[in-house]
Design a protein around this motif. Sequence first.
Motif, mmCIF file in Angstrom:
data_model
loop_
_atom_site.group_PDB
_atom_site.id
_atom_site.type_symbol
_atom_site.label_atom_id
_atom_site.label_comp_id
_atom_site.label_asym_id
_atom_site.label_seq_id
_atom_site.Cartn_x
_atom_site.Cartn_y
_atom_site.Cartn_z
ATOM 1 N N LEU A 8 0.735 -1.173 -0.208
ATOM 2 C CA LEU A 8 0.008 0.140 -0.150
ATOM 3 C C LEU A 8 0.884 1.425 -0.012
ATOM 4 N N ILE A 9 1.873 1.156 0.826
ATOM 5 C CA ILE A 9 2.976 2.191 0.788
ATOM 6 C C ILE A 9 3.464 2.561 -0.682
ATOM 7 N N ASP A 19 3.729 10.491 -0.240
ATOM 8 C CA ASP A 19 4.903 10.084 0.641
ATOM 9 C C ASP A 19 4.352 9.895 2.128
ATOM 10 N N VAL A 20 4.561 8.559 2.359
ATOM 11 C CA VAL A 20 4.177 8.027 3.714
ATOM 12 C C VAL A 20 5.440 8.568 4.711
ATOM 13 N N LYS A 21 5.397 9.421 5.771
ATOM 14 C CA LYS A 21 6.477 9.742 6.424
ATOM 15 C C LYS A 21 6.349 9.221 8.015
ATOM 16 N N ILE A 22 5.301 9.058 8.382
ATOM 17 C CA ILE A 22 5.039 8.705 9.981
ATOM 18 C C ILE A 22 3.939 7.748 10.070
ATOM 19 N N ILE A 23 4.056 6.766 10.829
ATOM 20 C CA ILE A 23 3.181 5.562 11.351
ATOM 21 C C ILE A 23 3.185 5.518 12.436
ATOM 22 N N ARG A 24 1.903 5.981 13.153
ATOM 23 C CA ARG A 24 1.576 5.894 14.404
ATOM 24 C C ARG A 24 0.680 4.619 14.930
ATOM 25 N N CYS A 25 1.292 3.767 15.769
ATOM 26 C CA CYS A 25 0.580 2.500 16.166
ATOM 27 C C CYS A 25 1.161 2.057 17.360
ATOM 28 N N CYS A 38 9.934 -2.131 6.671
ATOM 29 C CA CYS A 38 10.031 -0.733 6.237
ATOM 30 C C CYS A 38 11.463 -0.377 5.989
ATOM 31 N N LYS A 39 12.187 -0.918 7.342
ATOM 32 C CA LYS A 39 13.737 -0.210 7.151
ATOM 33 C C LYS A 39 14.402 -1.004 6.330
ATOM 34 N N GLN A 40 14.202 -2.691 6.292
ATOM 35 C CA GLN A 40 15.022 -3.142 4.977
ATOM 36 C C GLN A 40 14.388 -2.858 3.617
ATOM 37 N N GLU A 41 13.344 -2.464 3.513
ATOM 38 C CA GLU A 41 12.839 -1.731 2.045
ATOM 39 C C GLU A 41 13.316 -0.632 1.642
ATOM 40 N N PHE A 47 8.456 5.670 12.719
ATOM 41 C CA PHE A 47 7.554 5.019 13.525
ATOM 42 C C PHE A 47 7.385 5.683 14.821
ATOM 43 N N GLU A 48 6.237 5.987 15.380
ATOM 44 C CA GLU A 48 5.688 6.492 16.558
ATOM 45 C C GLU A 48 4.657 5.507 17.181
ATOM 46 N N PHE A 49 5.584 4.843 18.263
ATOM 47 C CA PHE A 49 4.615 4.112 19.204
ATOM 48 C C PHE A 49 3.851 4.710 20.307
#
Length: 157
Positions: A8-9, A19-25, A38-41, A47-49
């Motif tokens: 999806l990204i 551009d997806v910049k931040i994912i909060r989960c 995501c880091k490997q790609e 990421f904000e947890f």
Amino acid sequence: MKDITIALIKELKQAYDIDVKIIRCDNSGENNSLQKACKQEGLGIKFEFTAPETPQQNGRVERRFPTLYGRVRAMLHNIYSGINHKRFWADAANAATDIDNMLVKQGETSNPFQKFFGKGVKSIIQMNSAKIFGEIVVVAKRNKVKAKLDDRGKTCI
């Protein structure tokens, strides 16, 4: 989940130049594996947890869940009592989410779909073709030409 989210990204970037910049989960296992993937790609997403057991950190989303669940229950309540309601739960949830994305909130001039994609609702559904959830409709097969009154080859949903 990570494979679908990464796809999806990438689609958002290629098809819509988003551009997806931040994912909060939350800090669950599948979200940690998503971060690693995501880091490997090499996607460069931060990421904000949120802390465990703290829905207050995501208050807007937490308040929307009861609204969507209420809409789903209302849709399922309206389906004829002879049908297994649980079977249609995912369809009702999808319809409720689509409707929520089509609505323009008070004090705003565009809906969430328009804000995200920069184009109108027509991409989701033609408003004049929308049907009442649970309404019995007839869908004709596209490949065969049938007489107006011929029911064969049609399916009720």
